[in-house]
Design an enzyme around this catalytic site. Structure first.
Site, PDB file in Angstrom:
ATOM      1  N   GLU A  76      46.228  18.568  86.289  1.00 29.61           N
ATOM      2  CA  GLU A  76      47.619  18.199  86.927  1.00 29.61           C
ATOM      3  C   GLU A  76      47.786  18.802  88.112  1.00 29.61           C
ATOM      4  OE1 GLU A  76      50.306  19.107  83.556  1.00 29.61           O
ATOM      5  OE2 GLU A  76      49.555  17.275  82.472  1.00 29.61           O
TER       6      GLU A  76
ATOM      7  N   CYS B 169      44.032  11.697  85.506  1.00 25.52           N
ATOM      8  CA  CYS B 169      43.867  11.658  83.858  1.00 25.52           C
ATOM      9  C   CYS B 169      42.367  12.124  83.822  1.00 25.52           C
ATOM     10  CB  CYS B 169      44.269  10.314  83.505  1.00 25.52           C
ATOM     11  SG  CYS B 169      45.885   9.596  83.613  1.00 25.52           S
TER      12      CYS B 169
ATOM     13  N   GLU C 188      40.496  10.423  81.777  1.00 22.92           N
ATOM     14  CA  GLU C 188      39.405   9.286  81.697  1.00 22.92           C
ATOM     15  C   GLU C 188      38.910   9.105  83.181  1.00 22.92           C
ATOM     16  OE1 GLU C 188      42.435   9.436  80.501  1.00 22.92           O
ATOM     17  OE2 GLU C 188      42.727   8.051  78.797  1.00 22.92           O
TER      18      GLU C 188
ATOM     19  N   CYS D 263      46.188   5.414  79.421  1.00 25.95           N
ATOM     20  CA  CYS D 263      47.517   4.931  79.933  1.00 25.95           C
ATOM     21  C   CYS D 263      47.180   3.517  80.766  1.00 25.95           C
ATOM     22  CB  CYS D 263      48.008   5.871  81.169  1.00 25.95           C
ATOM     23  SG  CYS D 263      47.042   6.002  82.738  1.00 25.95           S
TER      24      CYS D 263
HETATM   25  N1  THU Z   1      47.157  11.608  80.443  1.00 25.08           N
HETATM   26  C1  THU Z   1      45.525  11.532  80.421  1.00 25.08           C
HETATM   27  O1  THU Z   1      44.755  12.190  80.841  1.00 25.08           O
HETATM   28  N2  THU Z   1      45.270  10.246  80.062  1.00 25.08           N
HETATM   29  C2  THU Z   1      45.974   9.388  79.353  1.00 25.08           C
HETATM   30  O2  THU Z   1      45.413   8.105  79.595  1.00 25.08           O
HETATM   31  C3  THU Z   1      47.249   9.402  79.324  1.00 25.08           C
HETATM   32  C4  THU Z   1      48.043  10.615  80.170  1.00 25.08           C
HETATM   33  C5  THU Z   1      47.436  12.991  81.085  1.00 25.08           C
HETATM   34  C6  THU Z   1      48.237  12.906  82.090  1.00 25.08           C
HETATM   35  C7  THU Z   1      49.028  14.068  82.222  1.00 25.08           C
HETATM   36  O3  THU Z   1      48.459  15.242  82.736  1.00 25.08           O
HETATM   37  C8  THU Z   1      49.407  14.490  80.853  1.00 25.08           C
HETATM   38  O4  THU Z   1      48.413  13.621  80.058  1.00 25.08           O
HETATM   39  C9  THU Z   1      50.863  13.906  80.393  1.00 25.08           C
HETATM   40  O5  THU Z   1      50.933  12.555  80.918  1.00 25.08           O
END
Ligand code: THU
Length: 144
Positions: free
Chosen positions: A46, A55, A57, A102
């Site tokens: 983040e 993310c 992935e 996501c």
């Molecule tokens: N997040 C991921 O790393 N992968 C996903 O597919 C869904 C969301 C993370 C992004 C962010 O740091 C946290 O989860 C909350 O959205």
């Protein structure tokens, strides 16, 4: 679960502990099995400027591509809330359920997937769900 599946979830759980998730407190780990049998991991990273977040992935795909591999045979994804006081502790994800990729990450996975690619999620009870990219991203945008 097959050994492959167990090993991928174990790798995802390990890298999840490294997530930099100080804003959402939601820790995600992803582990990819590539076409040569190697495993690549990534966590969410983040940023104070929220849209700059990566993310898990995306991080794992970046590691895979950087190593020279180009196919996602399987990807295991785990997510859960952390304890702000100690990021190594995880509460149950509770009603958040399994962490599904996501929308943006579905498109990222598609780039290196085919119809046999296994996208593997796990819920609080250890129940594994396996999806194809077609199931998660029907009528996807492609250039070919
Ligand atoms: N997040 C991921 O790393 N992968 C996903 O597919 C869904 C969301 C993370 C992004 C962010 O740091 C946290 O989860 C909350 O959205």
């Amino acid at each position: 679960m097959t050994t492959d599946t167990d090993a991928l979830f174990a790798a995802a759980r390990t890298v999840q502990l490294n997530a930099h998730a100080r804003y959402s407190n939601y820790y995600v780990g992803a582990a990819i099995l590539d076409e040569t049998g190697h495993v690549h991991v990534g966590c969410n990273v983040e940023n104070a400027s929220f849209p700059e977040t990566s993310c898990a992935e995306a991080s794992a795909i970046g590691a895979m591509v950087s190593s020279g591999a180009r196919k996602i045979v399987a990807i295991a994804i785990v997510g859960g809330m952390g304890d702000k006081a100690n990021s190594a502790l995880f509460e149950s994800a509770g009603d958040l359920g399994a962490c599904t990729p996501c929308g943006g990450c579905r498109q990222r996975i598609l780039e290196f997937a085919d119809e046999s690619t296994r996208i593997m999620l796990i819920d609080d009870d250890g129940e594994v769900q396996v999806f194809s990219i077609e199931a998660l991203l029907p009528a996807a945008f492609r250039v070919e």
